[in-house]
Design an enzyme around this catalytic site. Sequence first.
Site, short mmCIF file in Angstrom:
data_model
loop_
_atom_site.label_atom_id
_atom_site.label_comp_id
_atom_site.label_asym_id
_atom_site.label_seq_id
_atom_site.Cartn_x
_atom_site.Cartn_y
_atom_site.Cartn_z
N LYS A 71 -8.05 5.68 -19.69
CA LYS A 71 -8.34 6.40 -20.61
C LYS A 71 -6.69 6.08 -21.74
O LYS A 71 -6.09 5.25 -22.07
CB LYS A 71 -8.15 8.13 -21.35
CG LYS A 71 -10.20 8.32 -20.19
CD LYS A 71 -10.63 6.86 -20.13
CE LYS A 71 -11.85 7.50 -18.80
NZ LYS A 71 -12.07 7.75 -17.21
N ARG B 94 0.44 -0.95 0.63
CA ARG B 94 -0.26 -0.26 0.09
C ARG B 94 0.88 1.55 -0.07
O ARG B 94 0.05 2.48 -0.83
CB ARG B 94 -1.09 0.15 0.95
CG ARG B 94 -1.59 1.36 1.25
CD ARG B 94 -2.97 1.43 2.28
NE ARG B 94 -2.80 0.52 3.21
CZ ARG B 94 -2.53 0.43 4.03
NH1 ARG B 94 -2.12 1.33 4.39
NH2 ARG B 94 -2.56 0.18 5.37
N TYR C 170 -15.53 16.58 -16.31
CA TYR C 170 -16.47 14.86 -16.46
C TYR C 170 -17.49 14.95 -15.02
O TYR C 170 -17.25 15.71 -13.94
CB TYR C 170 -15.08 13.40 -16.29
CG TYR C 170 -15.44 12.97 -15.51
CD1 TYR C 170 -16.61 11.96 -16.56
CD2 TYR C 170 -14.99 11.83 -14.76
CE1 TYR C 170 -17.23 10.66 -16.06
CE2 TYR C 170 -15.45 11.03 -13.97
CZ TYR C 170 -16.49 9.96 -15.22
OH TYR C 170 -16.87 8.87 -14.61
N ASP D 195 -6.69 18.10 -14.90
CA ASP D 195 -7.28 16.93 -14.96
C ASP D 195 -6.76 17.14 -16.16
O ASP D 195 -7.58 17.43 -17.48
CB ASP D 195 -8.64 16.77 -14.69
CG ASP D 195 -9.21 15.24 -15.64
OD1 ASP D 195 -8.26 14.31 -16.33
OD2 ASP D 195 -9.94 14.85 -14.93
C1 LIG Z 1 -11.49 14.06 -17.66
C2 LIG Z 1 -11.61 12.55 -16.50
N1 LIG Z 1 -11.54 12.48 -15.51
C3 LIG Z 1 -11.46 11.52 -14.34
C4 LIG Z 1 -12.53 10.89 -14.43
C5 LIG Z 1 -12.49 9.09 -14.25
O1 LIG Z 1 -11.63 8.09 -14.38
P1 LIG Z 1 -11.78 6.41 -13.73
O2 LIG Z 1 -13.21 6.47 -14.51
O3 LIG Z 1 -10.30 6.31 -14.82
O4 LIG Z 1 -12.13 6.65 -12.37
C6 LIG Z 1 -12.59 10.10 -16.17
C7 LIG Z 1 -13.58 9.07 -17.05
O5 LIG Z 1 -14.27 9.22 -17.31
C8 LIG Z 1 -12.12 11.29 -17.25
O6 LIG Z 1 -13.04 11.26 -18.48
#
Ligand SMILES: Cc1ncc(COP(=O)(O)O)c(C=O)c1O
Length: 380
Positions: free
Chosen positions: A195, A46, A98, A170
């Site tokens: 992604k 961890r 998101y 992000d």
């Molecule tokens: C721009 C963006 N940030 C964060 C996330 C969240 O990531 P996760 O699905 O790996 O938890 C997503 C998921 O679609 C995303 O498109």
Amino acid sequence: MRFETIAIHAGERPDAAFGAVSVPIYQTSTFAFEDVGKTRGYDYSRTANPTRKVLEDTIARLEGGKAGFAFATGMAAETTVMHLLKAGDHVICGDDVYGGTYRLFQNVMQDFGLEFTFLRMDNRQAIEEAIKPNSRMLWLETPSNPLLNITDLEMAVDIAKKHNLLTVIDNTFATPYFLRPIEYGIDIVVHSTTKYLNGHCDVVGGAVVTTTDELTERVQFLLNAMGTCASPFDCWLVLRGIETLPVRMKQHEQNAIAVANYLRGHSKVKRVFYPGLLSHPGHEIARRQMKGFGGVVSFELNGGTEAVTNFLRRIKVFFLAESLGGVVSLAEHPATMTHASMPKEHREKVGITDDLIRLSVGLENIDDLIEDLGQALKRP
Ligand SMILES: Cc1ncc(COP(=O)(O)O)c(C=O)c1O
């Protein structure tokens, strides 16, 4: 080393034990101590794990940051970053982030005493007017999901520095191949490695990159205290994906440009959202601050819900699925899928209409992708 080489060589490679050129999967929860009070560098997975460490070092180098951290999901990465704050702090956040990020902030973190203002990130005055004495963080997503809005990072960082706000971006959509936010002065980069970094739709994961010793120490503490880290096998899958990130991103973009141009000229299409198009309101900024425009294209269809449903039922090469950034092309309906967690009024306010479809343009032959879109749009 340059980007393509870092993607393949960063971290401890070959492995110190036997020279394995593929990073070994250290699938172990714990590590035998050499002596009482003396480890071989690791004690418990961890806290830290050798496979995870190579991934963390690789992402940190690709982003040009101080240290990297790998998480179980993108949301685990985001949740951990939000714990840098404390009750009473105020966060200014882009209004078309998101849907899961919006839900985390609005429906979870708010209950722990954090305060949020969501607004468009294209107006300096509006952002400055939203700043309060308790504002601590500016949360950005550029290009945004699903509208591909672009934030001017020079402007955002300038505001943040003036008002002593921590900047978080992000960078999931652009990836460090197309955008290196730390070069603009951003403090923390987060990723859903699910992604493009992984790129094959076979893992969920997240990452954080820090830029100072203080942030590094605090994120490492939180990751360990909260237990939000990624598993060794998932780290290995992301590492394997990153090795081909540069070639994949180039081809994603090439295919996305072709798809955007095709949709732009189609009579059934109302509007196309892609920062690579001259007509996109953020095109000039995107061209200045990014090395490429990415692989996601959103568009609105004429004909309302029926047209959207028919299109999504007819596509064959594009799969109807959430997520993005994999080699396989995906199509989704934000209003009922990725952004269903956003209240309808908020979606409408920011422009995520029921007619909007988001495409993650994959690496199939472009003629097959265009033909697939063509047949799905053609029939009445
Ligand atoms: C721009 C963006 N940030 C964060 C996330 C969240 O990531 P996760 O699905 O790996 O938890 C997503 C998921 O679609 C995303 O498109």
